[in-house]
Enzyme design. Structure first.
Site, PDB file in Angstrom:
ATOM      1  N   LYS A 275       0.837  -1.213   0.000  1.00  0.00           N
ATOM      2  CA  LYS A 275       0.000   0.000   0.000  1.00  0.00           C
ATOM      3  C   LYS A 275       0.866   1.255   0.000  1.00  0.00           C
ATOM      4  CE  LYS A 275      -3.160   2.638   3.072  1.00  0.00           C
ATOM      5  NZ  LYS A 275      -4.002   2.618   4.304  1.00  0.00           N
ATOM      6  N   ASP A 280      -2.914  10.320   3.418  1.00  0.00           N
ATOM      7  CA  ASP A 280      -4.277   9.861   3.689  1.00  0.00           C
ATOM      8  C   ASP A 280      -4.993  10.864   4.594  1.00  0.00           C
ATOM      9  OD1 ASP A 280      -6.610   8.498   4.119  1.00  0.00           O
ATOM     10  OD2 ASP A 280      -5.724   6.911   5.366  1.00  0.00           O
ATOM     11  N   LYS A 287     -10.272  12.757   8.400  1.00  0.00           N
ATOM     12  CA  LYS A 287      -9.706  12.458   9.722  1.00  0.00           C
ATOM     13  C   LYS A 287      -9.660  13.737  10.565  1.00  0.00           C
ATOM     14  CE  LYS A 287      -6.513   8.814   8.130  1.00  0.00           C
ATOM     15  NZ  LYS A 287      -7.037   7.706   8.933  1.00  0.00           N
ATOM     16  N   ASP A 298       1.583   6.588   5.262  1.00  0.00           N
ATOM     17  CA  ASP A 298       0.629   5.596   4.786  1.00  0.00           C
ATOM     18  C   ASP A 298       1.107   4.913   3.495  1.00  0.00           C
ATOM     19  OD1 ASP A 298      -1.680   4.286   5.460  1.00  0.00           O
ATOM     20  OD2 ASP A 298      -3.015   5.678   4.423  1.00  0.00           O
ATOM     21  N   ASP A 357     -12.339   6.715   4.281  1.00  0.00           N
ATOM     22  CA  ASP A 357     -11.059   6.556   4.978  1.00  0.00           C
ATOM     23  C   ASP A 357     -10.589   5.095   4.964  1.00  0.00           C
ATOM     24  OD1 ASP A 357      -8.825   7.367   6.337  1.00  0.00           O
ATOM     25  OD2 ASP A 357      -9.819   7.594   8.281  1.00  0.00           O
ATOM     26  N   GLU A 359      -9.534   3.396   2.561  1.00  0.00           N
ATOM     27  CA  GLU A 359      -9.097   3.465   1.167  1.00  0.00           C
ATOM     28  C   GLU A 359      -8.020   2.447   0.824  1.00  0.00           C
ATOM     29  OE1 GLU A 359      -7.776   5.211   3.499  1.00  0.00           O
ATOM     30  OE2 GLU A 359      -5.659   4.906   3.069  1.00  0.00           O
ATOM     31  N   ARG A 361      -7.621  -0.708   1.556  1.00  0.00           N
ATOM     32  CA  ARG A 361      -8.125  -2.007   1.082  1.00  0.00           C
ATOM     33  C   ARG A 361      -8.633  -1.914  -0.352  1.00  0.00           C
ATOM     34  NH1 ARG A 361     -12.374  -2.091   5.941  1.00  0.00           N
ATOM     35  NH2 ARG A 361     -10.611  -0.998   6.867  1.00  0.00           N
TER      36      ARG A 361
HETATM   37  N1  BES Z   1      -4.067   4.660   6.959  1.00  0.00           N
HETATM   38  C1  BES Z   1      -5.131   4.375   7.845  1.00  0.00           C
HETATM   39  C2  BES Z   1      -4.756   3.430   8.958  1.00  0.00           C
HETATM   40  C3  BES Z   1      -3.765   3.951   9.964  1.00  0.00           C
HETATM   41  C4  BES Z   1      -4.201   4.506  11.135  1.00  0.00           C
HETATM   42  C5  BES Z   1      -2.409   3.792   9.763  1.00  0.00           C
HETATM   43  C6  BES Z   1      -3.291   4.938  12.076  1.00  0.00           C
HETATM   44  C7  BES Z   1      -1.508   4.222  10.697  1.00  0.00           C
HETATM   45  C8  BES Z   1      -1.948   4.787  11.868  1.00  0.00           C
HETATM   46  C9  BES Z   1      -6.287   3.730   7.065  1.00  0.00           C
HETATM   47  O1  BES Z   1      -6.430   4.134   5.754  1.00  0.00           O
HETATM   48  C10 BES Z   1      -7.527   4.108   7.783  1.00  0.00           C
HETATM   49  O2  BES Z   1      -7.844   5.253   7.810  1.00  0.00           O
HETATM   50  N2  BES Z   1      -8.206   3.117   8.350  1.00  0.00           N
HETATM   51  C11 BES Z   1      -9.407   3.353   9.082  1.00  0.00           C
HETATM   52  C12 BES Z   1     -10.398   2.294   8.675  1.00  0.00           C
HETATM   53  C13 BES Z   1     -11.805   2.583   9.128  1.00  0.00           C
HETATM   54  C14 BES Z   1     -12.343   3.822   8.435  1.00  0.00           C
HETATM   55  C15 BES Z   1     -12.682   1.394   8.806  1.00  0.00           C
HETATM   56  C16 BES Z   1      -9.072   3.277  10.556  1.00  0.00           C
HETATM   57  O3  BES Z   1      -8.187   2.524  10.945  1.00  0.00           O
HETATM   58  O4  BES Z   1      -9.696   4.011  11.339  1.00  0.00           O
HETATM   59 ZN    ZN Z   2      -4.747   4.785   4.829  1.00  0.00          ZN
HETATM   60 MN    MN Z   3      -7.609   5.872   5.581  1.00  0.00          MN
END
Ligand code: BES
Ligand code: ZN
Ligand code: MN
Length: 510
Positions: A275, A280, A287, A298, A357, A359, A361
């Protein structure tokens, strides 16, 4: 900023001979918890200082303890006594960390040349390799963008000092350690770049530059080509940004790497999918402001794949390896994809967007599908995928998922040998309702935060087909927020070693 400004790989060499005559700025003597376990060949003048320090309880041999000495009896400018802990607890992981601690201590003293004595319990190929790897990791600059007040000197050279024996194989171990350390530094350097500099297109340029003139082939798909491949999930995420997406494809083939290999290699094809969201924001499901700057990291999964190929180009692997790095920026804008949208994946599956968010996956789903199209027989993806994984496992272990179990176990074993701590999380059938959609084949984000790392993994599994597939969630481990003697704040290079070890050991799993 060119990658090389983030690390200067020190020249590494093996020195066989008496410790006292090594020409270096800093001579690092490991000190074990047990006084009798430190049988380093030392001039009496140094040994007697150490005995006195032990007697006064100043020197205990606790892990990472440091004492600086000067002594006329050695050629080195100064001596660093570096605590190891009990000699029975020495492992390659500890040796790597000691190597890094030694290199960082040298740099913080303003010195450029370090020599580490591999004596006592720190002997033999695996430990010598790990020391070399560790000291190479110490050469990474976290302050490359500072124009003044840099705290650390540049490490120019490092030596691993042994008193005798097996010089050839130990020299090879030192050389391999340097390759492994540099591979992690490549990943860290890419990860360290700010998001205004490292856009998807620039990441692709970095990949081309990194592998120019090597046996690794780089192909980059641009937006038009991604449309032709119908990568609707990747394009959906990318459409909110003015920085267009790229799909970076790397190919390592042993047939290209050596003249006497068969013209076309047969056997397994390892597909590594990383990825690379260069920033992000969360998109329309934006966020909070706090820590949003961290979301430049990210792209650490993609960076890990680049780092791994850097090592393959130099140290080789017995079978074919493909890298697929989907690179996008996730931004809110009038053109951005929205919650409620339905995207069609390259595989044909339809996905109802419930949270923009989630994204990672989406881009990985299309990339996993593409790795299958390119002929991968075994898949591993690496991603900073979920905050939930960091909540579950903290900042120590990376989350590991996969199917079938024995492929997941192979990946975990490669992690253990390489020095990445991967911990399996479950993905049984009882979880599968999490992604049910009323109107499309599935949703991209489950309606609950519970089991967030698991629902993300389940989403990816839908794009791996019938292939053995594993997923590493490195959200909690790709970035260090707290400095340690062996790891400065910043990108860690996690998973690079696992991927190299997996590729190089294909004979044992294919
Ligand atoms: N890039 C983030 C995950 C992340 C969070 C990486 C903190 C490093 C530190 C990912 O794209 C994301 O935002 N995931 C969400 C998923 C949710 C919306 C289902 C998350 O983890 O809150
Ligand atoms: Zn992300
Ligand atoms: Mn995200």
């Amino acid at each position: 900023m060119p990658l090389h400004e983030f690390y200067t790989t020190p020249t590494l060499r093996l020195v066989v001979g008496p410790t006292a005559s090594v020409d270096t700025d800093v001579l690092v003597l490991p000190v074990f918890a047990e006084a009798e376990a430190t049988p380093l060949d030392l001039p009496d003048a140094v040994a007697s200082v150490m005995v006195a320090m032990r007697a006064s309880q100043e020197l205990k041999g606790e892990p990472y303890e440091q004492h600086w000495l000067r002594n006329e009896a050695v050629a080195a400018g100064r001596i660093l006594l570096l605590g190891v802990g009990p000699s029975t607890a020495v492992t390659p992981d500890l040796a790597r960390r000691l190597g890094t601690a030694a290199g960082l201590a040298t740099r913080s003293r303003g010195q450029a040349r370090v020599a580490i004595v591999a004596g006592g319990a720190l002997q033999g190929e695996p430990l010598v390799r790990a020391l070399a790897e560790g000291v190479t990791l110490a050469a990474f600059h976290v302050d490359a963008y500072k124009t003044r007040d840099r705290k650390l000197a540049t490490l120019q050279s490092a030596a691993i000092v042994v008193t005798a024996g097996g010089a050839d194989s130990l020299a090879d171990a030192v050389a391999l350690g340097s390759v492994l350390g540099e591979a992690a530094n490549v990943a860290r350097a890419v990860a360290h770049e700010p998001p205004n500099v490292l856009t998807p297109a620039v990441l692709a340029d970095r990949a081309r530059a990194l592998f120019a003139g090597t046996s690794v082939q780089v192909d980059v798909l641009d937006e038009t080509q991604l449309h032709e491949k119908h990568m609707g999930m990747l394009l959906g995420v990318a459409q909110g940004s003015v920085n267009p997406p790229r799909l970076i494809v790397l190919t390592y083939d042993p047939a290209n790497a050596s003249a006497n290999a068969p013209a076309k290699s047969t056997g397994p094809v390892l597909g590594l999918v990383g990825k690379a969201v260069t920033f992000d924001t969360g998109g329309i499901s934006i966020k909070p402001a706090e820590n949003m700057d961290k979301m430049k990291y990210d792209m650490c999964g993609g960076a890990a794949v680049l780092g791994a190929f850097h090592a393959l180009a130099r140290a080789g692997a017995p079978s074919r390896v493909i890298g697929v790095i989907p690179a996008v920026e996730n931004m809110p804008s009038g053109a951005a994809f929205r919650p409620g949208d339905i995207l069609t994946a390259a595989s044909g599956l339809t996905v109802e967007i419930t949270n923009t968010d989630a994204e990672g996956r989406l881009i990985l789903g299309d990339a996993l599908w593409y790795a299958r199209q390119l002929g991968a027989t075994h898949l591993v993806d690496i991603a900073t995928l979920t905050g939930a994984c960091a909540v579950a496992l903290g900042r120590v272990a990376s989350g590991l998922f996969g199917t079938p179990d024995d492929w997941r176990d192979v990946v975990q074993g490669a992690g253990t040998r390489g020095g990445d701590f991967l911990w399996p999380l479950p993905m049984t059938d009882d979880y599968k309702d999490l992604l049910k959609s009323d109107i499309a084949d599935m949703v991209n984000a489950a309606g609950t935060r519970y089991g967030g790392a698991i629902s993300a993994a389940l989403f990816l599994k839908a794009f791996a087909g019938d292939l053995p597939w594993a997923h590493l969630d490195i959200a909690g481990t790709a970035w260090a927020d707290e400095p340690k003697p062996y790891q400065p704040k910043g990108p860690t290079g996690v998973a690079v070693r696992t991927l190299i070890e997996l590729a190089r050991s294909s004979g044992s799993w294919a």
